[in-house]
Write a protein that holds these residues in place. Structure first.
Motif, short mmCIF file in Angstrom:
data_model
loop_
_atom_site.label_atom_id
_atom_site.label_comp_id
_atom_site.label_asym_id
_atom_site.label_seq_id
_atom_site.Cartn_x
_atom_site.Cartn_y
_atom_site.Cartn_z
N ILE A 1 43.26 44.87 33.74
CA ILE A 1 42.18 43.80 33.90
C ILE A 1 42.55 42.92 35.18
N VAL A 2 43.58 43.09 35.90
CA VAL A 2 44.25 42.81 37.03
C VAL A 2 43.38 43.19 37.94
N TYR A 3 42.55 42.44 39.12
CA TYR A 3 41.87 42.80 40.01
C TYR A 3 42.41 42.81 41.38
N LYS A 4 43.53 42.05 41.64
CA LYS A 4 44.03 41.64 43.03
C LYS A 4 45.32 42.19 42.94
N PRO A 5 45.75 43.43 43.30
CA PRO A 5 44.89 44.53 43.70
C PRO A 5 43.93 45.01 43.01
N ARG B 1 29.04 43.82 44.47
CA ARG B 1 30.28 44.67 44.65
C ARG B 1 30.80 44.64 46.05
N ALA B 2 29.97 45.07 47.06
CA ALA B 2 30.29 45.05 48.41
C ALA B 2 31.19 43.73 48.84
N LYS B 3 30.46 42.79 48.48
CA LYS B 3 30.89 41.20 48.82
C LYS B 3 32.19 41.04 48.40
N LEU C 1 38.19 40.67 48.46
CA LEU C 1 39.40 41.12 48.06
C LEU C 1 40.32 41.98 49.04
N GLY C 2 39.64 42.26 50.14
CA GLY C 2 40.27 43.14 51.07
C GLY C 2 40.39 44.63 50.56
N GLU C 3 39.50 45.03 49.85
CA GLU C 3 39.40 46.24 49.45
C GLU C 3 38.46 46.95 50.29
#
Ligand code: ATR
Length: 287
Positions: free
Chosen positions: A225-229, A275-277, A282-284
Motif C-alpha cells: 500500500i506504500v505508493y512513494k515510491p 494517473r498521469a498527473k 510522484l516523480g514516476e
C-alpha cells in the motif's frame, strides 16, 4: 461550464501533520474539474492540540467535509456526532461529512479503496489460502475489515508489536484472523495467497521491509500500500519472481473517490489523465 450549488463554492480539505506532500488537493481538484462542480480542496497542517479548533472552523465556514490523515484518524472521533458503520468497524475515520445542520459524520473509505484497488490490479488471488497482512495500524485495520467483508476466509496478521496484532484480531477477527509472530513472517509467506504490506516500511525515508518471498507459491499476489515510491523493493522482488503485484496508488485514489461521493454524491473515476498527473507528482515514469 461549472455547476453552482447554493450559489456557493464547495469547500473540502485534508488535515494532517505533515501534510505538505499530500496528493489529495491535486486529485480532488481534478475531480472538481472533471465533474463540473465549482469547488476547492485544500491541505491544512494541523497539530493535535489544534484539532478541535480546526474542526469548528470547518463547521463555521461552510465546508462540506474533510479528510483526516496521520496522525489524527482516531483522535478526531470524540469530536464527531455520529459514525457510519465503516468507521465504527475499522475504529478510525478518514472522511468527515458536515451536514447542513452542522452535524459531523465520520466515515472510513480506506477499506473500500484497498479492496477496489486490489480487484482492479490483480486478476484474482487464491482465496482458499490465507491472506497475510504485515502491520497492525489503521491501514491494516481497514484492509482486514475490507477483506473479511469481501468474504476472505482467513487472514494472518503479523506485526512487529505482537500485542497490536492480537488486539486487531480480537476486535475485528470474527474468528477468521490469526496472529503470526514478526519473526515468522518469511515462513508465513509460504502458505499465503495474498501478501500485503500495510506498514510504513519501504516508504521514502523509512527502513526497507525485509521479507523473503522465496517460499511464495507461483500464484501468490503481493500488494504494497506504500505508493512513494510506487515500485517498492517488495514489489520489485515479487516481480523478479514472476508474481502478480498490486501497487498502492489506486488505494489512495479510490479512498478519495469514495470520499468525494460521500460529500457531493457524485461518482468520479480513476482516469488516465489523473494517473498521469499523480505519477508526475510522484516523480514516476508513467507506463
Ligand atoms: P497506519 O495508520 O498508516 O497504519 P500506524 O498506525 O502508525 O500507521 O502503523 C504503522 C505500522 O508500521 C505498524 O504496524 C508498525 O508496527 P508497530 O505496531 O510495531 O509499531 C509498523 N512499523 C513501523 N515501523 C516499523 C519497523 N521499523 N519495523 C516493523 N514494523 C514497523
Amino acid at each position: 461550464m461549472t455547476i453552482q450549488l447554493n450559489q456557493q463554492r464547495l469547500k473540502a480539505a485534508v488535515i494532517g501533520m505533515p501534510i505538505r506532500q499530500s496528493l489529495s488537493p491535486m486529485m480532488h481538484g481534478h475531480w472538481f474539474e472533471a465533474s463540473g462542480l465549482d469547488g476547492s480542496y485544500s491541505a491544512v497542517e494541523v497539530a493535535s492540540a489544534d484539532l478541535e479548533n480546526q474542526v469548528r472552523t470547518f463547521q463555521q465556514t461552510g465546508f462540506t467535509g474533510f479528510n483526516i490523515t496521520v496522525p489524527h484518524k482516531t483522535a478526531i472521533m470524540p469530536f464527531l456526532d455520529k459514525l457510519a458503520p465503516s468507521a465504527r468497524q475499522v475504529g478510525a475515520v478518514n472522511t468527515v461529512k458536515i451536514g447542513s445542520d452542522g452535524k459531523l459524520i465520520g466515515f472510513n473509505t480506506d477499506g473500500v479503496g484497498f479492496i477496489k484497488n486490489l480487484k482492479e490490479q490483480a486478476r484474482g488471488w487464491p482465496r482458499d489460502k490465507p491472506a497475510l497482512l504485515l502491520g497492525a495500524g489503521g491501514a491494516a485495520r481497514a484492509a482486514a475489515t475490507a477483506l473479511l467483508n469481501d468474504g476472505v476466509p482467513m487472514i494472518m496478521v503479523c506485526n512487529r508489536t505482537r500485542e497490536k496484532a492480537q488486539v486487531l484480531a480480537d476486535n475485528l477477527g470474527r474468528g477468521r484472523i490469526t496472529v503470526v509472530d514478526w519473526s515468522e513472517r518469511n515462513h508465513a509467506v509460504t502458505g499465503a495467497g495474498l501478501v500485503v504490506n500495510t506498514t510504513v516500511l519501504g516508504m521514502v525515508g523509512q527502513p526497507q521491509l525485509s521479507l523473503d518471498l522465496a517460499g511464495a507459491a507461483a500464484d501468490t499476489v503481493v500488494y504494497d500500500i506504500v505508493y512513494k515510491p510506487l515500485n517498492t523493493d517488495l514489489l520489485q522482488a515479487a516481480k523478479n519472481r514472476g508474481l502478480q503485484t498490486v501497487d498502492g496508488l489506486g488505494m489512495l485514489v479510490h479512498q478519495g473517490a469514495a470520499a468525494f461521493k460521500v460529500w457531493f454524491d457524485m461518482d468520479v473515476s480513476y482516469d488516465d489523465t489523473l494517473r498521469a498527473k499523480l505519477m508526475t507528482a510522484l516523480g514516476e515514469v508513467n507506463t
